[in-house]
Design a protein around this motif. Sequence first.
Motif, PDB file in Angstrom:
ATOM      1  N   ARG A  46      19.609  42.889  85.066  1.00 53.25           N
ATOM      2  CA  ARG A  46      18.494  43.338  84.237  1.00 53.25           C
ATOM      3  C   ARG A  46      18.706  44.778  83.782  1.00 53.25           C
ATOM      4  N   ASP A  69      21.330  45.539  80.866  1.00 57.52           N
ATOM      5  CA  ASP A  69      20.892  45.363  79.482  1.00 57.52           C
ATOM      6  C   ASP A  69      22.009  44.749  78.630  1.00 57.52           C
ATOM      7  N   ARG A  83      23.730  42.620  75.930  1.00 57.75           N
ATOM      8  CA  ARG A  83      23.411  42.141  74.582  1.00 57.75           C
ATOM      9  C   ARG A  83      24.619  41.389  74.029  1.00 57.75           C
ATOM     10  N   SER A 132      26.311  38.963  70.879  1.00 57.30           N
ATOM     11  CA  SER A 132      26.281  38.501  69.490  1.00 57.30           C
ATOM     12  C   SER A 132      27.256  37.340  69.359  1.00 57.30           C
ATOM     13  N   THR A 171      29.881  41.698  72.787  1.00 55.77           N
ATOM     14  CA  THR A 171      28.857  42.118  73.749  1.00 55.77           C
ATOM     15  C   THR A 171      28.860  43.632  73.922  1.00 55.77           C
ATOM     16  N   ASP A 183      26.440  46.748  76.434  1.00 53.46           N
ATOM     17  CA  ASP A 183      25.417  46.946  77.457  1.00 53.46           C
ATOM     18  C   ASP A 183      25.072  48.427  77.504  1.00 53.46           C
ATOM     19  N   HIS A 187      18.187  37.890  81.398  1.00 50.11           N
ATOM     20  CA  HIS A 187      18.619  39.280  81.284  1.00 50.11           C
ATOM     21  C   HIS A 187      19.474  39.526  80.044  1.00 50.11           C
ATOM     22  N   VAL A 188      19.757  38.476  79.247  1.00 47.27           N
ATOM     23  CA  VAL A 188      20.629  38.593  78.078  1.00 47.27           C
ATOM     24  C   VAL A 188      19.794  38.574  76.808  1.00 47.27           C
ATOM     25  N   THR A 189      20.048  39.522  75.926  1.00 50.58           N
ATOM     26  CA  THR A 189      19.485  39.499  74.576  1.00 50.58           C
ATOM     27  C   THR A 189      20.544  38.925  73.649  1.00 50.58           C
ATOM     28  N   LEU A 190      20.238  37.802  73.002  1.00 44.71           N
ATOM     29  CA  LEU A 190      21.230  37.077  72.209  1.00 44.71           C
ATOM     30  C   LEU A 190      20.900  37.149  70.734  1.00 44.71           C
ATOM     31  N   GLU A 191      21.903  37.476  69.950  1.00 44.37           N
ATOM     32  CA  GLU A 191      21.810  37.430  68.488  1.00 44.37           C
ATOM     33  C   GLU A 191      22.836  36.413  68.018  1.00 44.37           C
ATOM     34  N   SER A 226      17.704  36.330  66.582  1.00 41.91           N
ATOM     35  CA  SER A 226      17.602  36.858  67.940  1.00 41.91           C
ATOM     36  C   SER A 226      17.077  35.790  68.881  1.00 41.91           C
TER      37      SER A 226
END
Length: 646
Positions: free
Chosen positions: A468, A471, A473, A475, A525, A527, A631-635, A645
């Motif tokens: 977490r 961070d 991220r 794509s 990716t 972070d 915990h992953v922000t995906l685009e 997103s």
Amino acid sequence: MTAPATVRPPETGRTGAPDQLRTLHAQGRIAAEYPSVPALLAELTAGTDPWAELSRAGRLLARTDAGEIAALHPGAVPLTTAITGHGTLDALVPPLTAQLARHGIPLRPLSGDYNSWLRDLQDTGSRLYAPDTDLALCLLDAQVVFDDLPTPWRVQDAADAVASTLALLERLVARYTEHGSAPLVLNTLPLLRGHTQQLVDHHSRIELSILWRDFNSGLLRLAQRHPRVHVVDLDPLANECGPVRDSRLAAYAKVHLGEELLARYAREIGHFARGMRGRAKKVLVVDLDNTLWDGILGDDGPTGIAAATTYRGEAFGAFQRTVKQLGSQGILLAVSSKNDREPVLGVLRDHPDMVLRDSDFLRINANWNPKDGNLRDIASRMNLGVDSLVFADDSPFERGLVSASLPEVAVVALDDEPALHVDRLLADGWFDVRELTPEDRARAGQYRTEAERRDLLESAGSMEDYLRDLDVRVSLSPVREHEIARVSQLTLRTNQFNLTTRRLQQGDVRALLASPGHLVLAVRTRDRFGDNGLVGVLLAHPEADGLHIDNVLLSCRVFARGIEEAAMAAVLAHARDTGAGPVHGRYVPTSKNHRVRDFFPSVGFETVQDEPEGPASFRHQLTDVLDIPPHVTLEVSFTPDTPESG
């Protein structure tokens, strides 16, 4: 592959590699003992006449069928190589067999007829174009031009012949790249004194030399324009060897390139093939005393060592500059030295002679532990296999220890002549790649941030807290034009998280991008500690029974962060939403990718077929699609420039 105990590795006190190879051949055990062969051949390279020794060894090895070797050692996949050219090339196969064997690759040669190069390149039905050909070699020499000159001839005649030959090669290369599938290797053509001296005036000789250099430059540019084409520059090889040809053999047998030059050419092809198979090295580990500097720090103290100001010191300084040059191109640098740590750090930080500083190294293991253990520690810290390492040391004992216990490590034999350190380090092109990418140049910095991630992990209360706070991220979108070289490189160099180990050249990636329905997706990716760049690839194509995943790859730098799960969740959701039908996956085992055997079941696939120690197939019915890790922000986008997103 591990070395059987019946054949001893180099530098353990025996120097009978030729005798051991002859014994293996006489006993019919070359195939059975093939994993031991690279160590024996490495010993031959340190001999007084390595080119002749390797050629003799290659003749023995060539008598063993490559298929028999592959049947006993699945990791030793033969390289089917079509060979064509202008002159007689019989002397090429033995050293080529040996050079490929040095990298654990059996050669399956398909040699053409004398002077068949033009026919072979024109005929799309020739063995150069065969779908099972892995590599196509077209070896030319200067007589391909001079044989077409009139008698007598002038410089203008040579200029016309050079222009027509280059134009012909350009057409043939374009034809090959359209219809062929394997990489095509050409070469520059050495201009000999026997050619220039046929002109008696110096002005004409200069003209001939200029147009010949332009001709060779044109050949080299073919590789720039055609990603599937590689050109070996023979000039640097010719400068280091004996005569380019034997005039008697050239006249009577049409052998226009000498045995030593062919042997050196074979070494370059070995380097190229190693890169094709994803076996380029990533880390250079160096000793310190009498390797990076002249003297022994523990005995002589900081003021008694040198890497400048003395004759020998200057040679060590040149070696340091070469190591730093390699490091600037993404080669990871580390130290393994039997010394106390603090004095070593003091020298690397403050000694005026040092070109390399402590900040140039990702890991400095200065201690009194055995060096094979230190190398294991370095590989573990970088999350790499020991087969990614090159170890350079001046001590026969240390080299022998590493060769015996870690045969996967490439060992560079330095000695008490520092002027030869650079030549010996560079001789085998351990770090050669097809093309350097921006990710390569940034690699050292990316690995350094791993220390910060480790600190975060150690301070976190749990793995969930760590992920977490990291961070992450991600794509996921189609590969862009400027990313093709990186994608190809990932397929060639990624071995651990690589589900099918399908290797792709840049032309192969372009073909997939142009193929309707194919998904060629880049995983990028970042972070809280920075941008990791393009770290993974997902390849898939549609069939009547659903979407088939051809491969999933991920850089070892970013394991266990939920990145692969996020990418797969996006693909499964896309298949469901577009009505693509079930999603099918395959796993093909290798000696390196066992840790991802259970990847598909871990993301919700059911097992369709699973052979013990063999391939496995899986299917996802899309009734319950995988969630993106929280915990992953995906685009994500499946068409260019339309991110969504998640």
